[in-house]
Design an enzyme around this catalytic site. Structure first.
Site, PDB file in Angstrom:
ATOM      1  CE  LYS A 183      -3.995  -2.141   2.205  1.00  0.00           C
ATOM      2  NZ  LYS A 183      -4.945  -2.093   3.343  1.00  0.00           N
TER       3      LYS A 183
ATOM      4  CE  LYS B 282      -4.313   2.351   5.761  1.00  0.00           C
ATOM      5  NZ  LYS B 282      -5.023   3.036   4.649  1.00  0.00           N
TER       6      LYS B 282
ATOM      7  CD  GLU C  69     -11.858   0.256  -0.472  1.00  0.00           C
ATOM      8  OE1 GLU C  69     -11.775   0.758   0.668  1.00  0.00           O
ATOM      9  OE2 GLU C  69     -12.197  -0.927  -0.661  1.00  0.00           O
TER      10      GLU C  69
ATOM     11  CD  GLU D 287      -7.325  -0.837   0.662  1.00  0.00           C
ATOM     12  OE1 GLU D 287      -6.326  -1.546   0.708  1.00  0.00           O
ATOM     13  OE2 GLU D 287      -8.306  -0.975   1.410  1.00  0.00           O
TER      14      GLU D 287
ATOM     15  CG  ASN E  53      -9.844  -3.353  -2.289  1.00  0.00           C
ATOM     16  OD1 ASN E  53      -8.907  -3.720  -1.595  1.00  0.00           O
ATOM     17  ND2 ASN E  53     -10.759  -2.508  -1.855  1.00  0.00           N
TER      18      ASN E  53
ATOM     19  NE  ARG F 174     -10.579  -8.030  -2.131  1.00  0.00           N
ATOM     20  CZ  ARG F 174     -11.487  -7.297  -1.527  1.00  0.00           C
ATOM     21  NH1 ARG F 174     -12.716  -7.236  -2.022  1.00  0.00           N
ATOM     22  NH2 ARG F 174     -11.198  -6.608  -0.437  1.00  0.00           N
TER      23      ARG F 174
END
Length: 449
Positions: free
Chosen positions: A116, A158, A279, A291, A293, A295
């Site tokens: 990330k 994070k 996002e 980030e 994703n 998928r």
């Protein structure tokens, strides 16, 4: 188009992929653990292959077993769903090496997104706003202190290789930072095998908004508008909706346009193809990349119901090399939809509630859709995520969708286990939620028992 699809997942998403694949004329192969042998997704597949015992490492994360199941059944493509191996570049490459089509993005794009911290740097270089934070993974607490002083407290620690809210923690002071940094590093190592931690500015009450993207392998990339996922508990999404109340009914079209443009820019920076989600946090009148994703998302149905896109069908077509024929101007809002994750858990103490589904009678009616991994009489085990179903409700307006949702949830009969349905009803009846004034700390202050 390939002929036989192995679905490397379980539960409701495995059933949903099966339904779409069969509607396209594809044969389906289910894989299952011993704990899931009697579930509907196994019974309903054309073929089913046992992977191993219940623990994910011995079943749904067992890449050699997944590849052997594909070989033994003659499958020529694999859909990973979400979770488990869905964002594993190693699995995507292993499928390619085995002559299988991986229904997802290129492995190279997944690798660019996996870390990330590096992903932040990549999209920032492309001009996408990112949350102010450390430039890279921080080697130790001393480096974290220096970065935090530059960013300004409070800061969010994070895990660079993390996901699902694991390896995250907030520090308000230098003293807190030392403790939180070490806790996050330990959790990251246990969950992801690496300790890498970076810092971001912590916004106390932002909105969490994500943009669906869809692209083929011929350079055509579009967005599927936005979803709002601000109703969360411990960084886990609970209720999702489309459109976001922030942009509904043509509100703030300028900000929405910038958000969609940033999402496409980020996807291009990663070299993305297939379905994915970018996002963002929305705070202080702006938005910031969190980030991407690589998928399908759990909440993808609210996009399907409000745009008319069948995301799984397009995933399969794109993976087969077909061109995406949907133009950006074809993607238009159609009403509103909300999704409720139905968990086997105590709605007050939020503890898992495994057990037999002695009664499982879902609601029906106008605008009601259910994606379920279980049927009446099935056993909900403690081995996997406690989500047993997703209730998705649509309406011409957000207000209509909310009223339909209340009626549907009130009529959802489940006995034998506890569920979070009472929590969903409290959320829907809360005047702040109904007004669309959402943020990621909503549940800390509202919808109390």
């Amino acid at each position: 188009m390939f002929k036989k699809l192995l679905i490397a997942n379980r539960g409701e998403i495995a059933r949903r992929i099966q339904t779409v694949a069969k509607g396209m004329g594809l044969a389906t192969v289910a894989v299952y653990s011993d704990a899931d042998a009697g579930l509907p997704f196994v019974r309903e597949a054309d073929e089913a292959v046992r992977l191993g015992p219940a623990p994910p490492r011995d079943s749904y994360l067992n890449i050699p077993a997944l590849l052997e199941a594909a070989r033994a059944t003659g499958a020529d493509a694999v859909h990973p769903g979400y979770g488990f191996v869905s964002e594993s570049a190693g699995f995507a490459r292993a499928c390619q090496d085995a002559g299988l089509v991986f229904v997802g993005p290129p492995a190279e794009a997944m690798l660019r997104m996996k870390d990330k911290s590096q992903a932040r740097q990549l999209v920032a270089a492309a001009g996408v706003p990112v949350v102010p934070g450390s430039e890279d993974v921080l080697p130790d607490v001393d480096a974290a202190r220096v970065a935090a002083e530059r960013i300004g407290y409070p800061v969010l620690c994070k895990a660079a290789g993390g996901g699902g809210g694991i390896g995250m923690g907030v520090a308000h002071t230098p003293a807190e930072l030392e403790k939180v940094f070490r806790q996050c590093a330990d959790r990251a190592k246990a969950a992801f095998g690496r300790e890498g931690i970076y810092l971001e500015r912590y916004f106390p009450a932002p909105r969490h908004i994500e943009v669906q993207v869809l692209g083929d392998h011929h350079g055509h990339l579009i967005h599927g508008l936005e979803r709002e996922c601000s109703i969360q508990r411990r960084h886990q999404k609970v209720v999702e909706e489309a459109p976001s109340p922030l942009f509904a009914e043509g509100r703030d079209e300028e900000l929405a346009g910038k958000l969609f443009s940033a999402a496409l820019t980020a996807a291009r920076a990663f070299g993305y193809a297939n379905a994915g989600t970018v996002e963002f946090l929305c705070a202080e009148g702006g938005f910031y990349f969190i980030e991407m994703n690589a998928r399908l998302q759990v909440e993808h149905p609210v996009t399907e119901l409000t745009t008319g896109l069948d995301l799984i069908a397009w995933q399969l077509r794109i993976a087969a090399g077909e061109r995406l024929t949907v133009r950006q101007e074809d993607v238009r809002r159609r009403g509103a939809a909300l999704e409720f994750r139905i968990y086997a858990e105590d709605p007050v103490r939020f503890l898992p509630s495994p057990g037999p589904l002695r009664v499982f009678q879902p609601p029906s009616g106008e605008g009601v859709r259910l994606d379920s991994g279980y049927a009446e009489g099935d056993l909900v085990t403690p081995h996997y995520d406690p989500m047993i179903a997703k209730l998705i409700v649509s309406g011409a307006t957000r207000a209509e969708a909310i009223e339909r949702s209340i009626h549907a949830l009130e009529g959802f009969r489940i006995e034998g286990i506890k569920t979070n349905i009472p929590l969903h009803l409290r959320i829907l009846r809360d005047p702040v939620f109904r007004a669309g004034e959402l943020n990621t700390r909503f549940l800390e202050h509202h919808a109390k028992p």
